[in-house]
Design an enzyme around this catalytic site. Structure first.
Site, PDB file in Angstrom:
ATOM      1  N   GLY A  37       0.834  -1.212   0.000  1.00  0.00           N
ATOM      2  CA  GLY A  37       0.000   0.000   0.000  1.00  0.00           C
ATOM      3  C   GLY A  37       0.863   1.254   0.000  1.00  0.00           C
ATOM      4  O   GLY A  37       0.379   2.332  -0.344  1.00  0.00           O
ATOM      5  N   HIS A 421     -30.281  19.181  -8.981  1.00  0.00           N
ATOM      6  CA  HIS A 421     -30.539  20.285  -8.055  1.00  0.00           C
ATOM      7  C   HIS A 421     -31.177  19.750  -6.786  1.00  0.00           C
ATOM      8  O   HIS A 421     -32.032  18.894  -6.865  1.00  0.00           O
ATOM      9  CB  HIS A 421     -31.501  21.275  -8.723  1.00  0.00           C
ATOM     10  CG  HIS A 421     -31.901  22.395  -7.818  1.00  0.00           C
ATOM     11  ND1 HIS A 421     -31.064  23.446  -7.527  1.00  0.00           N
ATOM     12  CD2 HIS A 421     -33.057  22.620  -7.118  1.00  0.00           C
ATOM     13  CE1 HIS A 421     -31.671  24.272  -6.704  1.00  0.00           C
ATOM     14  NE2 HIS A 421     -32.884  23.788  -6.439  1.00  0.00           N
TER      15      HIS A 421
END
Ligand code: NAD
Length: 437
Positions: A37, A421
């Site tokens: 990682g 929206h």
């Protein structure tokens, strides 16, 4: 043991390359001396974002770090599982590249037709007396394990790491001072963005000193004094429990090559062409270890996929010319493509338009801090060239703009897309409309 590809370094670049190569049916050996990682997962992107998410004056420092560790562990186990499923041979240890096609690790020799260097970078230090004192930290020190609880912190360097740690420690109630050498924080970002971030940091009690030249650090952990010369040439000092040095990162190549192998390096970083070839045949490099690279996990990942494609004789899979950059301050910052000043410096005629968070319903509902989405477009064609955002969820919104730039969209096309929206994403369509009106 013999493989098609040997990859040195198991960060986002290395593990992505391993995954891509294995998915193509190639045999892969991946060397990792620490944790799979790399920086991003273990002491970079993921831990900072987990801590920033939880930081609040009443937050338990122990609980924040415990949750951060849990997130990191879950992701790391996921990557290790995936590598296993893909039958990647994971070798834990410090690898040395002995010769073209030959890697050694813990007395064992591994052969591979192609070798990919993905060893990343480490925090750089600065040539200032006292920088080695206990209580002077790198980002690694503050992110690993239990972290370091501080009620006051001086941050040397107002780049991405500096402003993210300032945001985190200030959210925890610490007294934070940023000392930045250049005339503003976040130097590569659009000036207006940097000004806005400085304004928000100051509002949250962070002292920001630009054009500050740090001259020395004295004292002991819990009582350190950082001396500097301010922009007017006055000698000053600031005291704090701890000091974070966040002045950039350098490539990890020390001890990587045997004495007989000398690929071209510049300041310790590997010199590569666009495909990732080093100066040695069949030796490739990706990510932070490459000279001149933008040191971002998503760049390393993209190069990880592309280098495997190149090794297989295929075209690049990912377009690496358009790179979004994100800063996890409050509000968030993101940038992609050209800034107005970069476009002008290239002799391009541009138009710009901005949509303000103060006119966006969702931002007002959420009581978000002031910000904007700014678009930069070619003056004659209206093609979107760049976008700079400082607003809630800017780091997610920027993906739409990266896509728009990558597809060569014009402001008219962007304005023609219905944005839901009420959402922060309407700032994008508002800015696009402002460009075409
Ligand atoms: P940086 O290059 O972003 O910033 C370093 C800052 O330190 C610059 O502003 C520089 O002017 C300043 N500086 C250098 N020497 C100094 C000195 N002696 N005194 C005072 N200021 C000094 O580097 P960073 O913040 O250390 O981050 C390292 C890399 O990691 C960067 O490439 C960054 O993009 C990456 N990173 C990205 C993220 C993200 O994507 N959110 C987060 C953290 C780090």
């Amino acid at each position: 043991m013999s493989f098609d590809i040997a990859i040195v370094g198991g960060g986002p670049g290395g593990y992505t390359a391993a995954e891509e190569a294995a998915a193509r049916g190639l045999s892969v050996v991946l060397f990792e001396r620490d944790l799979v990682g790399g920086t991003c997962l273990n002491r970079g992107c993921i831990p900072t974002k987990a801590l920033l998410h939880d930081a609040a004056p009443d937050a338990s420092f122990e609980a924040m770090h415990a949750r951060k560790q849990a997130v990191v562990l879950q992701l790391r186990q996921g990557i290790e599982k995936l590598l296993k499923q893909r039958k990647v041979t994971l070798v834990r240890g410090q690898a040395t590249i002995e010769a073209p096609g030959v890697v050694s690790c813990d007395g064992q020799t591994y052969e591979a037709r192609d070798i990919v260097v993905a060893t990343g970078s480490a925090p750089s230090t600065i040539p200032v007396p006292g920088v080695e004192l206990p209580g002077v930290y790198s980002s690694n020190d503050l992110l690993e394990g239990e972290g370091v609880q501080l009620s006051s912190l001086v941050i040397v360097g107002g780049g991405v790491i500096g402003v993210e740690f300032a945001t985190m420690y200030a959210s925890l109630g610490a007294r934070v001072t940023i000392l930045e050498a250049t005339d503003r924080i976040l130097p590569p970002f659009d000036r207006e963005i940097a000004q806005r971030v400085a304004m928000h940091l100051k509002k949250h009690g962070v002292a920001v000193e630009a054009s500050a030249r740090v001259t020395g650090i004295q004292g002991e952990p819990g009582a350190l004094t950082v001396s500097y010369v301010d922009k007017r040439g006055n000698e000053k000092a600031v005291e704090a429990e701890g000091v974070l040095v966040a002045c950039g990162r350098h490539a990890n190549t020390e001890g990587l090559f045997s004495a007989s192998l000398a690929p071209e390096l510049t300041r310790g970083a590997l010199v590569c062409d666009a495909a990732g070839h080093t100066s040695v045949a069949h030796l490739w490099a990706i990510g932070d270890v490459v000279a001149g690279n933008i040191q971002l996990a998503h760049v390393a990942e993209a190069q990880g996929r592309n280098v495997v494609a190149a090794i297989c004789g295929d075209d690049p899979l990912v377009e690496t010319g358009i790179v979004p950059s994100c800063v996890y301050t409050s509000p968030e910052v993101a940038s992609v493509g050209l800034t107005e000043s970069e476009a002008k410096a290239q002799g391009m005629a541009v138009r710009t338009a901005k949509a303000l968070t103060g006119a966006n319903g969702k931002c007002l509902v959420e009581g978000s801090e002031s910000g904007f989405v700014k678009l930069v477009a070619d003056a004659s064609t209206g093609t979107i060239l760049g976008a700079q955002l400082v607003c809630p969820r800017a780091t997610d919104l920027v993906a739409e703009l990266a896509l728009a730039i990558s597809l060569g969209c014009t402001a008219t096309q962007l304005a023609a897309v219905i944005h839901p929206h009420p959402t922060v994403s309407e700032l994008v369509s508002s800015a696009a409309r402002a460009l075409v009106q």
